[in-house]
Design a protein around this motif. Structure first.
Motif, PDB file in Angstrom:
ATOM      1  N   CYS A 160       8.611   5.279   5.998  1.00 22.34           N
ATOM      2  CA  CYS A 160       7.412   4.812   5.301  1.00 22.34           C
ATOM      3  C   CYS A 160       6.152   5.278   6.015  1.00 22.34           C
ATOM      4  O   CYS A 160       6.129   5.394   7.241  1.00 22.34           O
ATOM      5  CB  CYS A 160       7.411   3.287   5.221  1.00 22.34           C
ATOM      6  SG  CYS A 160       8.756   2.621   4.234  1.00 22.34           S
ATOM      7  N   GLU A 199      -0.187   7.229  -7.054  1.00 21.22           N
ATOM      8  CA  GLU A 199       0.527   6.124  -7.702  1.00 21.22           C
ATOM      9  C   GLU A 199       0.407   6.225  -9.215  1.00 21.22           C
ATOM     10  O   GLU A 199       1.384   6.007  -9.937  1.00 21.22           O
ATOM     11  CB  GLU A 199      -0.024   4.778  -7.232  1.00 21.22           C
ATOM     12  CG  GLU A 199       0.400   4.385  -5.842  1.00 21.22           C
ATOM     13  CD  GLU A 199      -0.162   3.039  -5.415  1.00 21.22           C
ATOM     14  OE1 GLU A 199      -0.961   2.439  -6.167  1.00 21.22           O
ATOM     15  OE2 GLU A 199       0.198   2.594  -4.315  1.00 21.22           O
ATOM     16  N   SER A 205      16.387   7.983 -10.535  1.00 20.18           N
ATOM     17  CA  SER A 205      16.582   7.339  -9.233  1.00 20.18           C
ATOM     18  C   SER A 205      15.394   7.632  -8.314  1.00 20.18           C
ATOM     19  O   SER A 205      14.886   6.732  -7.624  1.00 20.18           O
ATOM     20  CB  SER A 205      17.886   7.826  -8.601  1.00 20.18           C
ATOM     21  OG  SER A 205      18.060   7.256  -7.329  1.00 20.18           O
ATOM     22  N   SER A 210      12.398   8.387  -9.294  1.00 17.26           N
ATOM     23  CA  SER A 210      11.247   7.695  -9.858  1.00 17.26           C
ATOM     24  C   SER A 210      11.295   6.199  -9.556  1.00 17.26           C
ATOM     25  O   SER A 210      10.274   5.593  -9.238  1.00 17.26           O
ATOM     26  CB  SER A 210      11.198   7.930 -11.371  1.00 17.26           C
ATOM     27  OG  SER A 210      10.063   7.324 -11.926  1.00 17.26           O
ATOM     28  N   LEU A 211      12.469   5.619  -9.635  1.00 16.46           N
ATOM     29  CA  LEU A 211      12.600   4.193  -9.321  1.00 16.46           C
ATOM     30  C   LEU A 211      12.254   3.918  -7.861  1.00 16.46           C
ATOM     31  O   LEU A 211      11.633   2.898  -7.539  1.00 16.46           O
ATOM     32  CB  LEU A 211      14.012   3.705  -9.646  1.00 16.46           C
ATOM     33  CG  LEU A 211      14.273   2.211  -9.461  1.00 16.46           C
ATOM     34  CD1 LEU A 211      13.302   1.372 -10.283  1.00 16.46           C
ATOM     35  CD2 LEU A 211      15.707   1.888  -9.836  1.00 16.46           C
ATOM     36  N   THR A 212      12.602   4.841  -6.980  1.00 15.00           N
ATOM     37  CA  THR A 212      12.220   4.715  -5.569  1.00 15.00           C
ATOM     38  C   THR A 212      10.701   4.693  -5.440  1.00 15.00           C
ATOM     39  O   THR A 212      10.144   3.868  -4.708  1.00 15.00           O
ATOM     40  CB  THR A 212      12.816   5.883  -4.747  1.00 15.00           C
ATOM     41  OG1 THR A 212      14.238   5.815  -4.839  1.00 15.00           O
ATOM     42  CG2 THR A 212      12.382   5.820  -3.293  1.00 15.00           C
ATOM     43  N   ASP A 213      10.022   5.593  -6.154  1.00 13.54           N
ATOM     44  CA  ASP A 213       8.555   5.631  -6.135  1.00 13.54           C
ATOM     45  C   ASP A 213       7.964   4.336  -6.678  1.00 13.54           C
ATOM     46  O   ASP A 213       7.048   3.752  -6.082  1.00 13.54           O
ATOM     47  CB  ASP A 213       8.027   6.805  -6.959  1.00 13.54           C
ATOM     48  CG  ASP A 213       8.341   8.154  -6.366  1.00 13.54           C
ATOM     49  OD1 ASP A 213       8.635   8.234  -5.147  1.00 13.54           O
ATOM     50  OD2 ASP A 213       8.295   9.149  -7.127  1.00 13.54           O
ATOM     51  N   VAL A 214       8.470   3.876  -7.821  1.00 16.96           N
ATOM     52  CA  VAL A 214       7.936   2.664  -8.454  1.00 16.96           C
ATOM     53  C   VAL A 214       8.182   1.445  -7.572  1.00 16.96           C
ATOM     54  O   VAL A 214       7.314   0.577  -7.442  1.00 16.96           O
ATOM     55  CB  VAL A 214       8.543   2.483  -9.866  1.00 16.96           C
ATOM     56  CG1 VAL A 214       8.203   1.130 -10.446  1.00 16.96           C
ATOM     57  CG2 VAL A 214       8.056   3.595 -10.794  1.00 16.96           C
ATOM     58  N   HIS A 215       9.342   1.400  -6.924  1.00 17.24           N
ATOM     59  CA  HIS A 215       9.639   0.291  -6.016  1.00 17.24           C
ATOM     60  C   HIS A 215       8.651   0.278  -4.842  1.00 17.24           C
ATOM     61  O   HIS A 215       8.142  -0.772  -4.458  1.00 17.24           O
ATOM     62  CB  HIS A 215      11.081   0.410  -5.517  1.00 17.24           C
ATOM     63  CG  HIS A 215      11.507  -0.725  -4.649  1.00 17.24           C
ATOM     64  ND1 HIS A 215      11.549  -0.636  -3.287  1.00 17.24           N
ATOM     65  CD2 HIS A 215      11.901  -1.981  -4.958  1.00 17.24           C
ATOM     66  CE1 HIS A 215      11.955  -1.786  -2.787  1.00 17.24           C
ATOM     67  NE2 HIS A 215      12.175  -2.621  -3.775  1.00 17.24           N
ATOM     68  N   ARG A 216       8.372   1.458  -4.287  1.00 15.35           N
ATOM     69  CA  ARG A 216       7.417   1.554  -3.177  1.00 15.35           C
ATOM     70  C   ARG A 216       6.027   1.104  -3.634  1.00 15.35           C
ATOM     71  O   ARG A 216       5.321   0.404  -2.909  1.00 15.35           O
ATOM     72  CB  ARG A 216       7.364   2.986  -2.638  1.00 15.35           C
ATOM     73  CG  ARG A 216       6.464   3.121  -1.417  1.00 15.35           C
ATOM     74  CD  ARG A 216       6.411   4.536  -0.875  1.00 15.35           C
ATOM     75  NE  ARG A 216       7.703   4.970  -0.355  1.00 15.35           N
ATOM     76  CZ  ARG A 216       8.421   5.971  -0.864  1.00 15.35           C
ATOM     77  NH1 ARG A 216       7.983   6.658  -1.881  1.00 15.35           N
ATOM     78  NH2 ARG A 216       9.569   6.300  -0.333  1.00 15.35           N
ATOM     79  N   ALA A 251       5.337  -1.026  -6.046  1.00 13.31           N
ATOM     80  CA  ALA A 251       5.369  -2.479  -6.226  1.00 13.31           C
ATOM     81  C   ALA A 251       5.286  -3.200  -4.878  1.00 13.31           C
ATOM     82  O   ALA A 251       4.563  -4.192  -4.745  1.00 13.31           O
ATOM     83  CB  ALA A 251       6.636  -2.888  -6.975  1.00 13.31           C
ATOM     84  N   GLU A 252       6.021  -2.698  -3.885  1.00 13.63           N
ATOM     85  CA  GLU A 252       5.950  -3.302  -2.546  1.00 13.63           C
ATOM     86  C   GLU A 252       4.542  -3.187  -1.979  1.00 13.63           C
ATOM     87  O   GLU A 252       4.008  -4.140  -1.405  1.00 13.63           O
ATOM     88  CB  GLU A 252       6.922  -2.609  -1.599  1.00 13.63           C
ATOM     89  CG  GLU A 252       8.354  -3.017  -1.767  1.00 13.63           C
ATOM     90  CD  GLU A 252       9.252  -2.368  -0.728  1.00 13.63           C
ATOM     91  OE1 GLU A 252       8.772  -1.587   0.115  1.00 13.63           O
ATOM     92  OE2 GLU A 252      10.454  -2.667  -0.765  1.00 13.63           O
TER      93      GLU A 252
END
Length: 101
Positions: A20, A39, A75, A77-83, A85-86
């Motif tokens: 990160c 983002e 997958s 993209s979901l990693t990006d979206v999760h980051r 959101a965090e």
């Protein structure tokens, strides 16, 4: 998106090793604006992938190779979206509870 002074912001990218990246910021600097733009692009790409997935799932001629490729991109993209959101969740102000007396 402005935050509290000198808060840590999880950036929407990682190091080449997958670690990160953080920025100490008040949310108004150049790098914060770059992160906001990235983002926005990442969220837009996620929406595009969802549309593409719906089209491919409705098309019964899609091959397994095409679906695997789509799943790999989703997958990522979901990693990006999760980051994202965090990062955004961490920058929300804490709850303001009324003191119970």
């Amino acid at each position: 998106m402005t935050g509290r002074p000198d808060t840590l912001r999880l950036l929407p990218w990682a190091t080449p090793e997958g670690k990160c990246c953080y920025l100490v910021t008040d949310g108004t600097g150049y790098l914060s604006r770059v992160a906001d733009n990235i983002e926005s692009v990442q969220l837009g790409m996620a929406g595009d992938l969802l549309d593409h997935a719906a089209d491919m799932l409705a098309d019964h001629t899609s091959t397994s190779a095409q679906l695997r490729f789509l799943l790999a991109r989703m997958s990522e993209s979901l990693t990006d979206v999760h980051r994202i959101a965090e990062s955004r969740g961490a920058r929300l102000p804490g709850p303001a509870y009324d003191e119970i007396t």
